[in-house]
Motif scaffolding. Sequence first.
Motif, mmCIF file in Angstrom:
data_model
loop_
_atom_site.group_PDB
_atom_site.id
_atom_site.type_symbol
_atom_site.label_atom_id
_atom_site.label_comp_id
_atom_site.label_asym_id
_atom_site.label_seq_id
_atom_site.Cartn_x
_atom_site.Cartn_y
_atom_site.Cartn_z
ATOM 1 N N UNK A 136 0.847 -1.186 0.000
ATOM 2 C CA UNK A 136 0.000 0.000 0.000
ATOM 3 C C UNK A 136 0.883 1.237 0.000
ATOM 4 N N UNK A 137 0.241 2.413 -0.072
ATOM 5 C CA UNK A 137 0.983 3.668 -0.132
ATOM 6 C C UNK A 137 1.813 3.895 1.124
ATOM 7 N N UNK A 138 1.337 3.409 2.251
ATOM 8 C CA UNK A 138 2.058 3.582 3.515
ATOM 9 C C UNK A 138 2.865 2.348 3.883
ATOM 10 N N UNK A 139 3.147 1.504 2.933
ATOM 11 C CA UNK A 139 3.931 0.307 3.195
ATOM 12 C C UNK A 139 3.162 -0.955 2.920
ATOM 13 N N UNK A 140 2.111 -1.218 3.755
ATOM 14 C CA UNK A 140 1.301 -2.420 3.572
ATOM 15 C C UNK A 140 -0.032 -2.239 4.290
ATOM 16 N N UNK A 141 -1.010 -3.044 3.880
ATOM 17 C CA UNK A 141 -2.319 -3.114 4.519
ATOM 18 C C UNK A 141 -2.612 -4.549 4.910
ATOM 19 N N UNK A 179 9.533 5.817 -4.658
ATOM 20 C CA UNK A 179 8.644 6.199 -5.751
ATOM 21 C C UNK A 179 7.753 5.017 -6.117
ATOM 22 N N UNK A 180 6.469 5.280 -6.331
ATOM 23 C CA UNK A 180 5.529 4.229 -6.709
ATOM 24 C C UNK A 180 4.494 4.818 -7.657
ATOM 25 N N UNK A 181 3.765 3.935 -8.339
ATOM 26 C CA UNK A 181 2.698 4.330 -9.251
ATOM 27 C C UNK A 181 1.367 4.158 -8.519
ATOM 28 N N UNK A 182 0.686 5.258 -8.275
ATOM 29 C CA UNK A 182 -0.552 5.225 -7.517
ATOM 30 C C UNK A 182 -1.671 4.578 -8.341
ATOM 31 N N UNK A 183 -2.339 3.607 -7.754
ATOM 32 C CA UNK A 183 -3.466 2.966 -8.412
ATOM 33 C C UNK A 183 -3.131 1.765 -9.260
ATOM 34 N N UNK A 184 -1.850 1.377 -9.354
ATOM 35 C CA UNK A 184 -1.476 0.214 -10.159
ATOM 36 C C UNK A 184 -2.000 -1.067 -9.511
ATOM 37 N N UNK A 185 -2.537 -1.969 -10.316
ATOM 38 C CA UNK A 185 -3.105 -3.221 -9.820
ATOM 39 C C UNK A 185 -2.005 -4.121 -9.280
ATOM 40 N N UNK A 186 -2.222 -4.658 -8.076
ATOM 41 C CA UNK A 186 -1.306 -5.612 -7.465
ATOM 42 C C UNK A 186 -1.950 -6.986 -7.480
ATOM 43 N N UNK A 187 -1.225 -7.992 -7.958
ATOM 44 C CA UNK A 187 -1.743 -9.360 -8.033
ATOM 45 C C UNK A 187 -0.912 -10.259 -7.135
ATOM 46 N N UNK A 188 -1.584 -11.000 -6.261
ATOM 47 C CA UNK A 188 -0.908 -11.900 -5.327
ATOM 48 C C UNK A 188 -0.616 -13.228 -6.021
ATOM 49 N N UNK A 189 0.646 -13.663 -5.958
ATOM 50 C CA UNK A 189 1.056 -14.897 -6.628
ATOM 51 C C UNK A 189 1.744 -15.813 -5.621
ATOM 52 N N UNK A 190 1.590 -17.127 -5.868
ATOM 53 C CA UNK A 190 2.132 -18.121 -4.944
ATOM 54 C C UNK A 190 3.192 -19.010 -5.572
ATOM 55 N N UNK A 191 3.468 -18.816 -6.856
ATOM 56 C CA UNK A 191 4.478 -19.616 -7.541
ATOM 57 C C UNK A 191 4.998 -18.831 -8.733
ATOM 58 N N UNK A 245 -7.358 4.673 -18.253
ATOM 59 C CA UNK A 245 -7.102 5.732 -17.279
ATOM 60 C C UNK A 245 -5.603 5.866 -17.031
ATOM 61 N N UNK A 246 -5.129 7.097 -17.041
ATOM 62 C CA UNK A 246 -3.721 7.354 -16.773
ATOM 63 C C UNK A 246 -3.446 7.306 -15.279
ATOM 64 N N UNK A 247 -2.307 6.717 -14.914
ATOM 65 C CA UNK A 247 -1.894 6.635 -13.526
ATOM 66 C C UNK A 247 -0.886 7.737 -13.223
ATOM 67 N N UNK A 248 -0.667 7.975 -11.940
ATOM 68 C CA UNK A 248 0.219 9.039 -11.502
ATOM 69 C C UNK A 248 1.371 8.469 -10.673
ATOM 70 N N UNK A 249 2.539 9.108 -10.773
ATOM 71 C CA UNK A 249 3.706 8.728 -9.978
ATOM 72 C C UNK A 249 3.699 9.515 -8.679
ATOM 73 N N UNK A 250 3.892 8.812 -7.576
ATOM 74 C CA UNK A 250 3.905 9.439 -6.259
ATOM 75 C C UNK A 250 5.143 8.999 -5.486
ATOM 76 N N UNK A 251 5.382 9.683 -4.374
ATOM 77 C CA UNK A 251 6.508 9.368 -3.499
ATOM 78 C C UNK A 251 6.011 9.266 -2.072
ATOM 79 N N UNK A 252 6.353 8.148 -1.390
ATOM 80 C CA UNK A 252 5.870 7.952 -0.026
ATOM 81 C C UNK A 252 6.745 8.694 0.974
ATOM 82 N N UNK A 253 6.432 8.535 2.254
ATOM 83 C CA UNK A 253 7.143 9.261 3.302
ATOM 84 C C UNK A 253 8.601 8.846 3.432
ATOM 85 N N UNK A 254 8.948 7.644 2.938
ATOM 86 C CA UNK A 254 10.330 7.163 3.006
ATOM 87 C C UNK A 254 11.137 7.516 1.766
ATOM 88 N N UNK A 255 10.521 8.264 0.847
ATOM 89 C CA UNK A 255 11.240 8.651 -0.358
ATOM 90 C C UNK A 255 11.177 7.631 -1.479
#
Length: 379
Positions: free
Chosen positions: A184-189, A278-290, A266-276
């Motif tokens: 997540x934007x603040x590290x993890x949820x 850089x991440x892409x806000x709104x990018x889809x994250x997919x959980x993988x196990x292998x 939809x266009x995404x935006x580049x952001x920077x968290x509190x630790x400096x």
Amino acid sequence: MSDIFSNPECKRDVPSFIEPRPPLITNPFMRRRPQKGTNLMDLFDEESTCDEPELVQVYLRLKPCTIPSNLYEVRGDRYLITSLDTTTAGHGRKTQHHVSKMYTFSHIFPENISQKEIFDHVVKDNLKKLAEGRSFTLLTYGASGSGKTYTLMGTVASPGLVPRSLEYLFNNLEVQTHPVYKPAERGFDSLSYSSQEYELLFVKRLRKLSASLRDKYRRMSCQLRTDLRGSVLDLSKSKHYIWVSFIEIYNEGIYDLLAGSDRRAAKLQIREDSNGNVYVKGATQAFVRSGEEAYDVMVAGKHNLQVAATGVHAQSSRSHCIFTITMLTEKDGSIVTSCVRLCDLAGSERARRTRNTGARMQESRAINTSLHYLIGSQN
């Protein structure tokens, strides 16, 4: 006064109006005596090394060719010298110049280098540092057809850096089967049980798009298990959650390759968290196990890539695609976030070679502009 000019042993420095000399800082009216020029190639030292680690490492991989070229010369495993004859026009005449330039790289890989050797030299040590929160980015840069995608993806007989990285991680880590935590934007949820089930179902739907190519990765993984034999990470005491994302930069806009049809434009935006970071806000994250699931997700996203035929490549990528592997490491009650970004940059070449016009020309301008800023940011 005549004695001063005629006596060569006189130490008094006088202005010379015949041979201009660079001015002194202390006295701009007095000029230095001319010195004999120094050939910079005489200062070339192939054995010179630097003890400080390089923040940005640049590797050169030579592509095999049937006809040898006399335009460059490789010296050792770090230096390449180009030699080119150029013509300049001025004052009604043409002048021939022989131009030589020297380029320094972190390492130069010869034409007969294998995919395994490149992975061991460039990627493996960086993967070992992920659990410590160390992230890294790998970019492949070059003209269309130079071997960028081959280096990253490879073939069944010669798997590239992406499948090798996936197999290395999933064969050496204790990867969790349920997405308890999500980047997540603040590290993890922390995810609820219903959210965990939704994430597993989402990946299952994505994998249906790449079912026809699944056998390709299975054949690659059989070979990779042999190549990675003996590679062990001492991370058994930690729990790891692996997430992947896939985006492209097209015409200077960022788009999500894993999003549905309603969000893909939809266009995404580049952001920077509190630790400096850089991440892409709104990018889809997919959980993988292998590794197979991660590869299937990437193949599903590649269906949405912008490709077109140019004068140098039948299926030239018109965008920069970035495949990100994010790892959340749970150890001693804390969560450490790290990621690997594997970037396949679009081909950069002159318009006269690609013979692009109209929309293709606009894409080429955007490609070269984004590469200019990207390379400038790394310096």
